[in-house]
Design an enzyme around this catalytic site. Structure first.
Site, PDB file in Angstrom:
ATOM      1  N   GLN A  38      55.239 -46.478 109.746  1.00 20.58           N
ATOM      2  CA  GLN A  38      55.818 -45.141 109.807  1.00 20.58           C
ATOM      3  C   GLN A  38      57.278 -45.095 109.378  1.00 20.58           C
ATOM      4  O   GLN A  38      57.779 -44.035 109.025  1.00 20.58           O
ATOM      5  CB  GLN A  38      55.658 -44.588 111.225  1.00 20.58           C
ATOM      6  CG  GLN A  38      54.203 -44.367 111.579  1.00 20.58           C
ATOM      7  CD  GLN A  38      54.022 -43.841 112.979  1.00 20.58           C
ATOM      8  OE1 GLN A  38      53.909 -44.620 113.919  1.00 20.58           O
ATOM      9  NE2 GLN A  38      53.988 -42.535 113.146  1.00 20.58           N
ATOM     10  N   HIS A  58      46.872 -44.152  98.943  1.00 23.91           N
ATOM     11  CA  HIS A  58      46.923 -44.191  97.478  1.00 23.91           C
ATOM     12  C   HIS A  58      45.616 -43.724  96.858  1.00 23.91           C
ATOM     13  O   HIS A  58      45.601 -43.274  95.712  1.00 23.91           O
ATOM     14  CB  HIS A  58      47.271 -45.619  96.994  1.00 23.91           C
ATOM     15  CG  HIS A  58      48.664 -46.016  97.383  1.00 23.91           C
ATOM     16  ND1 HIS A  58      49.063 -47.314  97.582  1.00 23.91           N
ATOM     17  CD2 HIS A  58      49.769 -45.261  97.617  1.00 23.91           C
ATOM     18  CE1 HIS A  58      50.343 -47.344  97.933  1.00 23.91           C
ATOM     19  NE2 HIS A  58      50.792 -46.106  97.947  1.00 23.91           N
ATOM     20  N   ASP A  71      55.021 -44.915 101.266  1.00 24.95           N
ATOM     21  CA  ASP A  71      55.628 -45.861 100.321  1.00 24.95           C
ATOM     22  C   ASP A  71      57.107 -46.115 100.621  1.00 24.95           C
ATOM     23  O   ASP A  71      57.593 -47.232 100.494  1.00 24.95           O
ATOM     24  CB  ASP A  71      55.500 -45.349  98.877  1.00 24.95           C
ATOM     25  CG  ASP A  71      54.052 -45.415  98.385  1.00 24.95           C
ATOM     26  OD1 ASP A  71      53.173 -45.816  99.188  1.00 24.95           O
ATOM     27  OD2 ASP A  71      53.795 -45.058  97.218  1.00 24.95           O
ATOM     28  N   ARG A  96      61.609 -50.552 120.542  1.00 25.31           N
ATOM     29  CA  ARG A  96      60.234 -50.957 120.271  1.00 25.31           C
ATOM     30  C   ARG A  96      59.934 -50.709 118.797  1.00 25.31           C
ATOM     31  O   ARG A  96      60.062 -49.573 118.317  1.00 25.31           O
ATOM     32  CB  ARG A  96      59.271 -50.151 121.149  1.00 25.31           C
ATOM     33  CG  ARG A  96      57.837 -50.459 120.814  1.00 25.31           C
ATOM     34  CD  ARG A  96      56.836 -49.698 121.670  1.00 25.31           C
ATOM     35  NE  ARG A  96      55.498 -50.034 121.188  1.00 25.31           N
ATOM     36  CZ  ARG A  96      54.533 -49.156 120.970  1.00 25.31           C
ATOM     37  NH1 ARG A  96      54.713 -47.875 121.239  1.00 25.31           N
ATOM     38  NH2 ARG A  96      53.373 -49.547 120.518  1.00 25.31           N
ATOM     39  N   HIS A 141      50.352 -52.213 114.759  1.00 25.31           N
ATOM     40  CA  HIS A 141      50.380 -50.756 114.915  1.00 25.31           C
ATOM     41  C   HIS A 141      49.641 -50.155 113.710  1.00 25.31           C
ATOM     42  O   HIS A 141      50.222 -49.432 112.904  1.00 25.31           O
ATOM     43  CB  HIS A 141      51.822 -50.263 115.025  1.00 25.31           C
ATOM     44  CG  HIS A 141      51.986 -48.913 115.660  1.00 25.31           C
ATOM     45  ND1 HIS A 141      52.776 -48.690 116.775  1.00 25.31           N
ATOM     46  CD2 HIS A 141      51.466 -47.703 115.359  1.00 25.31           C
ATOM     47  CE1 HIS A 141      52.746 -47.406 117.109  1.00 25.31           C
ATOM     48  NE2 HIS A 141      51.953 -46.772 116.246  1.00 25.31           N
ATOM     49  N   ASN A 185      48.727 -51.643 119.416  1.00 27.45           N
ATOM     50  CA  ASN A 185      49.071 -50.280 119.798  1.00 27.45           C
ATOM     51  C   ASN A 185      47.814 -49.431 119.801  1.00 27.45           C
ATOM     52  O   ASN A 185      47.129 -49.300 118.785  1.00 27.45           O
ATOM     53  CB  ASN A 185      50.067 -49.658 118.822  1.00 27.45           C
ATOM     54  CG  ASN A 185      50.422 -48.233 119.241  1.00 27.45           C
ATOM     55  OD1 ASN A 185      51.007 -48.033 120.315  1.00 27.45           O
ATOM     56  ND2 ASN A 185      50.018 -47.242 118.456  1.00 27.45           N
ATOM     57  N   GLU A 186      47.509 -48.869 120.950  1.00 26.95           N
ATOM     58  CA  GLU A 186      46.451 -47.870 121.102  1.00 26.95           C
ATOM     59  C   GLU A 186      45.131 -48.271 120.461  1.00 26.95           C
ATOM     60  O   GLU A 186      44.730 -47.695 119.435  1.00 26.95           O
ATOM     61  CB  GLU A 186      46.917 -46.515 120.566  1.00 26.95           C
ATOM     62  CG  GLU A 186      48.141 -46.007 121.294  1.00 26.95           C
ATOM     63  CD  GLU A 186      48.599 -44.648 120.814  1.00 26.95           C
ATOM     64  OE1 GLU A 186      47.972 -44.101 119.892  1.00 26.95           O
ATOM     65  OE2 GLU A 186      49.581 -44.129 121.372  1.00 26.95           O
ATOM     66  N   ASN A 325      51.181 -45.279 126.765  1.00 26.59           N
ATOM     67  CA  ASN A 325      51.640 -44.225 125.858  1.00 26.59           C
ATOM     68  C   ASN A 325      51.058 -42.927 126.391  1.00 26.59           C
ATOM     69  O   ASN A 325      49.835 -42.805 126.523  1.00 26.59           O
ATOM     70  CB  ASN A 325      51.124 -44.444 124.428  1.00 26.59           C
ATOM     71  CG  ASN A 325      51.736 -45.664 123.757  1.00 26.59           C
ATOM     72  OD1 ASN A 325      52.580 -46.336 124.329  1.00 26.59           O
ATOM     73  ND2 ASN A 325      51.311 -45.941 122.536  1.00 26.59           N
ATOM     74  N   TYR A 327      51.296 -38.637 126.149  1.00 31.09           N
ATOM     75  CA  TYR A 327      51.868 -37.466 125.482  1.00 31.09           C
ATOM     76  C   TYR A 327      51.537 -36.149 126.164  1.00 31.09           C
ATOM     77  O   TYR A 327      52.388 -35.316 126.371  1.00 31.09           O
ATOM     78  CB  TYR A 327      51.400 -37.401 124.023  1.00 31.09           C
ATOM     79  CG  TYR A 327      52.128 -38.394 123.155  1.00 31.09           C
ATOM     80  CD1 TYR A 327      53.342 -38.078 122.579  1.00 31.09           C
ATOM     81  CD2 TYR A 327      51.609 -39.662 122.943  1.00 31.09           C
ATOM     82  CE1 TYR A 327      54.030 -38.999 121.806  1.00 31.09           C
ATOM     83  CE2 TYR A 327      52.284 -40.589 122.173  1.00 31.09           C
ATOM     84  CZ  TYR A 327      53.497 -40.255 121.601  1.00 31.09           C
ATOM     85  OH  TYR A 327      54.186 -41.164 120.851  1.00 31.09           O
ATOM     86  N   GLU A 397      55.514 -45.128 124.969  1.00 28.81           N
ATOM     87  CA  GLU A 397      55.656 -43.971 124.073  1.00 28.81           C
ATOM     88  C   GLU A 397      55.552 -42.698 124.880  1.00 28.81           C
ATOM     89  O   GLU A 397      54.688 -42.566 125.745  1.00 28.81           O
ATOM     90  CB  GLU A 397      54.549 -43.914 123.011  1.00 28.81           C
ATOM     91  CG  GLU A 397      54.792 -44.779 121.811  1.00 28.81           C
ATOM     92  CD  GLU A 397      53.731 -44.592 120.729  1.00 28.81           C
ATOM     93  OE1 GLU A 397      53.275 -43.450 120.504  1.00 28.81           O
ATOM     94  OE2 GLU A 397      53.351 -45.602 120.121  1.00 28.81           O
TER      95      GLU A 397
HETATM   96  C1  BGC Z   1      51.178 -43.419 117.974  1.00 33.27           C
HETATM   97  C2  BGC Z   1      52.308 -43.157 117.027  1.00 33.27           C
HETATM   98  C3  BGC Z   1      52.290 -41.697 116.636  1.00 33.27           C
HETATM   99  C4  BGC Z   1      52.458 -40.872 117.886  1.00 33.27           C
HETATM  100  C5  BGC Z   1      52.558 -39.383 117.643  1.00 33.27           C
HETATM  101  C6  BGC Z   1      51.005 -42.367 119.045  1.00 33.27           C
HETATM  102  O1  BGC Z   1      49.683 -42.253 119.394  1.00 33.27           O
HETATM  103  O2  BGC Z   1      51.286 -44.695 118.536  1.00 33.27           O
HETATM  104  O3  BGC Z   1      52.193 -43.997 115.922  1.00 33.27           O
HETATM  105  O4  BGC Z   1      53.234 -41.383 115.684  1.00 33.27           O
HETATM  106  O5  BGC Z   1      51.338 -41.086 118.704  1.00 33.27           O
HETATM  107  O6  BGC Z   1      51.417 -38.881 117.065  1.00 33.27           O
END
Ligand code: BGC
Length: 496
Positions: A38, A58, A71, A96, A141, A185-186, A325, A327, A397
């Site tokens: 990212q 691509h 890229d 991280r 990741h 990761n996840e 993580n 959200y 996260e």
């Molecule tokens: C991921 C990140 C992502 C973020 C927001 C997480 O699930 O680990 O790579 O950018 O969410 O979408």
């Protein structure tokens, strides 16, 4: 950062007034997060190998909302000094980031280690440590070497050995300085998105491939953990875990309670039960349900590939802390399985339940699917402690998305404040939280949302060749929190 903003001022005034600010202990780690694909760019710099995300973008730019790719991304491959400087400005204790497997091992195998790849990560690690910032390193990741995908990727059981070789290279090169490791990761996204047409390798195989992947991610993690444990721990005394993403689920009505429990097991237990529970293996009720679903569809194998008793023991307990993580949260509504599917994942069909936003929950800045429910993280932390008995948790996260590039992102600052309040609340009730890292340090390549969706404390100008980074209001706010180790009272945050 010489400008004292209204938000920072409110923290300082509040501190001065002696009001009851919430303070975090001196050992609590404040951090920020990023991921190689990212931010790095340099997709073919030097001898780097191709990753599955390079290949996808691509060949199928159409899967990305704005047709962009990784890229160049934030060009951190060249701008890593500025990244370290930003960590300093933010006053964080940990950064991280992830290592790109194909940058370090261009063929995917340890037959050849890229000098440039090695130098890049050595520079980043050393640069951070010089500033007193601990690297928190994710080994994977999502950017699998394309060469390994061509051999079957996460559906091939040999990935356990391929990853073990890679992990051993990482520990050998970096674990004298890196004390915090995350293997994957996840895994939920690796398998559910990768085999459910939502991310690279962009396969449509939610009946077999996805579940093979489920078992292999757990075996991969366990082996990488055990390598550290047996060969490196006595030398470097670090900690190893994996980051699981967890949505907090609650029932919409009491009648949805059972469906909610299954949803928790589907999205979290599938990747956590084998590692953290006393029993080990798959969550039993979920295994039963998925086996029945597979049978009904005429498959000769259970959806979740069984673990042998030895494998159960091998995976169980392979953690030094729980990396979370988190959200957002969803309410669960039981529905007819044929009519389920309000969520982009197929899981609601397996369970016969939809996920909806709580009616009173606020929505994120223009990303309306993202419900703001800070209490969700508090409930999640308690659930993890009560369910698994794990009491050493790091939030790896958390953040707030927006389609708006504004620098005046008071809602994001407010969100971080409210989340930290809930983390603090869980801590006062006996949950040991080691630290908290914001996703993300800066705007970056947000997978299928391209450059449209922004999570950054810093805005990045993607049309500028220098990829200039500019602190948002949330960066100033977070810097004031990390420096004072304190969050201000809600009333003093004049945000909306
Ligand atoms: C991921 C990140 C992502 C973020 C927001 C997480 O699930 O680990 O790579 O950018 O969410 O979408």
């Amino acid at each position: 950062m010489n400008l004292i903003s209204a938000v920072v001022l409110s923290v300082l005034v509040n501190l001065g007034s002696g009001a009851q600010n919430l303070t975090f202990p001196p050992w609590f780690l404040f951090g920020v997060s990023s991921a190689a694909f990212q931010v790095e760019g340099g997709w073919n710099a030097s001898d780097k190998g191709e990753s599955i995300w390079d290949r996808l973008l691509h060949t199928h730019p159409d899967v990305i909302v704005d047709g962009t790719n990784g890229d160049v991304a934030c060009d951190s491959y060249h701008l890593w000094r500025r990244d370290i400087e930003m960590c300093e400005e933010l006053g964080v204790n940990v950064y991280r980031f992830s290592i790109s497997w194909p940058r370090l091992l261009p063929s995917g195998f340890p037959n050849y280690i890229s000098e440039d790849g090695k130098n890049y990560y050595n520079n980043l690690i050393d640069g951070l440590l010089e500033k007193g910032i601990q690297p928190l390193v994710t080994m994977y990741h999502w950017d699998l070497p394309q060469s390994l995908q061509d051999l079957g990727g996460w559906a091939n059981p040999l990935i356990v050995d391929w990853f073990a070789d890679y992990a051993r290279v990482l520990y050998t090169l970096f674990s004298d300085r890196v004390k915090y490791w995350l293997t994957l990761n996840e895994p939920m996204v690796i398998c559910d998105a990768g085999y459910g047409l939502m991310g690279a390798p962009f396969l449509d195989d939610t009946n077999i491939g996805l579940y093979l992947c489920n078992k292999h991610v757990l075996m991969v993690h366990a082996k990488a953990y055990r390598i550290y444990d047996e060969e490196f721990r006595h030398l470097h005394h670090g900690m190893v875990s994996l980051s699981n993403v967890a949505l907090w689920f609650e029932p919409e009505t009491p009648a949805d309670t059972e469906a909610t429990k299954l949803m928790m097991q589907f999205y979290e237990g599938r990747y956590a039960h084998a590692i953290y529970s006393k029993l080990g293996g798959w969550p039993p009720e979920l295994e039963k349900l998925l086996t029945e679903n597979g049978k009904r569809e005429g498959y000769p194998y259970p959806r979740l590939p069984p673990f042998t008793p030895e494998e159960i023991e091998y995976v169980k307990g392979t953690y030094d802390f729980y990396a979370l993580n988190h959200y957002t949260s969803k309410q669960v509504r039981k529905v007819d399985p044929d009519k389920a599917g309000s969520w982009p994942y197929y899981g609601s069909k397996e369970i016969g339940a939809d996920m909806v936003n709580g009616p009173a929950w606020e929505r994120a800045l223009s990303a309306t699917w993202f419900a703001i429910y800070p209490e969700g993280i508090y409930k999640q932390l308690l659930w993890m402690k009560n369910n698994y008995g794990v009491n050493n948790i790091m939030i790896t996260e958390n953040g707030l998305p927006s389609f708006e590039p504004t620098l005046y992102d008071l809602k994001r600052a407010n969100h971080i404040r409210n989340i930290l309040e809930q983390v603090h609340r869980a801590m006062t009730e006996g949950v040991h939280v080691l630290g908290y890292t914001v996703w993300s340090m800066m705007d970056n390549f947000e997978w299928t949302s391209g450059h449209k969706l922004k999570y950054g404390l810093y805005a990045v100008n993607f049309t500028d060749v220098h990829r200039t980074r500019t602190a948002r209001e949330s960066a100033r706010f977070y810097a004031s929190v990390t420096r004072t180790r304190t969050i201000p009272l809600h009333e003093t945050m004049d945000f909306e």
